[in-house]
Write an enzyme that holds these catalytic residues in place. Structure first.
Site, mmCIF file in Angstrom:
data_model
loop_
_atom_site.group_PDB
_atom_site.id
_atom_site.type_symbol
_atom_site.label_atom_id
_atom_site.label_comp_id
_atom_site.label_asym_id
_atom_site.label_seq_id
_atom_site.Cartn_x
_atom_site.Cartn_y
_atom_site.Cartn_z
ATOM 1 N N CYS A 1 -1.914 9.072 2.704
ATOM 2 C CA CYS A 1 -1.568 8.507 1.391
ATOM 3 C C CYS A 1 -2.577 8.860 0.310
ATOM 4 O O CYS A 1 -2.205 8.972 -0.863
ATOM 5 C CB CYS A 1 -1.391 6.992 1.488
ATOM 6 S SG CYS A 1 -2.858 6.121 2.109
ATOM 7 N N GLU B 1 0.878 -1.165 0.000
ATOM 8 C CA GLU B 1 0.000 0.000 0.000
ATOM 9 C C GLU B 1 0.915 1.215 0.000
ATOM 10 O O GLU B 1 1.522 1.549 1.021
ATOM 11 C CB GLU B 1 -0.916 -0.025 1.233
ATOM 12 C CG GLU B 1 -2.173 0.804 1.084
ATOM 13 C CD GLU B 1 -1.957 2.266 1.390
ATOM 14 O OE1 GLU B 1 -1.665 3.025 0.434
ATOM 15 O OE2 GLU B 1 -2.046 2.637 2.554
#
Length: 330
Positions: A143, A109
């Site tokens: 993110c 990720e």
């Protein structure tokens, strides 16, 4: 459902508790054991994670290893059955190489420069409300935070005016939380030194307290220093455009496959048509961030922004080895 076995989960610094323990839930639910390594950048949180895990699990089910690069290198050499990493693309490549030595599956990720594309018919008040919250949450260290804003030239002045008004009231004290390190403060300050754009809000920072003001930079170009790498901080570059087709081309050319792409338009069909031609981990129309908070939606990247999906039942699925078994009567 058979499990993979022993998993190695490496947590990030930006949401150190949530993004270390959330992957663990899926691993345990699917019957795996795990070794966790929380981020060394957050030693206090790392200690809490270790304390919680030791009170909850037997050591042969879940173990926490604290430390930095040295400990990580030792662990990466071990024959884990599954690797789960949240962090930067640079370190993600290291994790993937280590997993390849053991022919083990890997979940990454990562991140990327997530764009926000504003259409001519966008609701500007909604845009500004959701943009400021998502961009400056956790000092921009998210993110899926919008990395840069693309606005029609005809709307640029109106968008900037409303954006600055919002900042002047909601972020008047200049404090939006701490940046992870003095080194990252220097990186963010360097972007502002090298930019050819105009700083219209913020720009102030204090290295000692690791505070960096919510900052907006207009008149930015695709070749600007701010547009090279993921910013991961509270700086919002704004690029204006006159042709939506060139926006699509530039996003693909300069920033391949971000973790998320956002579009704002009253015409959701047109927005859907636009985002469907650009590869990204996930996407949203007229909202930001909330897709990553919905357990019913698989979350993750593609290519440079990661591989694999998790959250909710999808977390259980990625940690489960689906094995076919056929029996024949003797």
């Amino acid at each position: 459902m058979p499990s993979f076995g022993l998993t190695y989960i490496i947590g990030p610094f930006n949401y150190p508790f949530n993004l270390t323990l959330t992957p663990l839930i899926g691993a345990i639910a699917a019957g795996n054991t795990a070794i966790l390594k929380p981020s060394e950048s957050m030693p206090a949180t790392s200690a809490i994670i270790k304390k919680v895990v030791e009170k909850t699990f037997d050591a042969d089910i879940v173990t926490v290893i604290e430390g930095g690069r040295t400990e990580n290198e030792i662990l990466l050499a071990k024959p884990f059955d599954f690797f789960f990493f949240t962090g930067s693309p640079k370190v993600g490549k290291i994790i993937m190489k280590a997993a390849a030595d053991h022919l083990a599956p890997v979940f990454l990720e990562l991140g990327g420069k997530c764009p926000v594309v504003v259409f001519e018919d966008a609701d500007i008040d909604t845009l500004v409300e959701r943009l400021t919250f998502t961009k400056f949450l956790n000092s921009g260290q998210t993110c899926v935070a919008p990395d840069y804003l693309l606005v029609p030239e005809s709307l640029k002045e109106k968008v900037v005016e409303k954006l600055l008004a919002k900042l002047s009231t909601d972020y008047a004290d200049k404090s939006i939380g701490k940046v992870v390190s003095a080194r990252q403060i220097e990186t963010l300050a360097g972007y502002l030194t090298d930019t050819q754009g105009k700083i219209v809000a913020g720009g102030e920072y204090d290295e000692a307290s690791r505070q960096f003001a919510a900052t907006v930079v207009t008149d930015v170009t695709w070749d600007d220093a701010l547009m090279k790498d993921e910013i991961f901080g509270p700086i919002l570059p704004i690029i204006s455009y006159t042709d939506l087709s060139t926006v699509r081309e530039n996003i693909i050319t300069y920033h391949e496959k971000p973790l998320a792409i956002y579009a704002f338009s009253r015409d959701t069909d047109a927005a859907l048509d636009f985002i469907s031609t650009i590869q990204s981990g996930d996407a949203q129309i007229n909202d930001m961030l909330t897709h990553a908070m919905c357990p019913q939606l698989p979350f993750g990247g593609i290519g440079p922004s990661g591989m694999g999906k998790y959250h909710g039942k999808t977390s259980f699925d990625i940690y489960s080895h689906k094995r076919s078994i056929r029996t024949v009567k003797a």
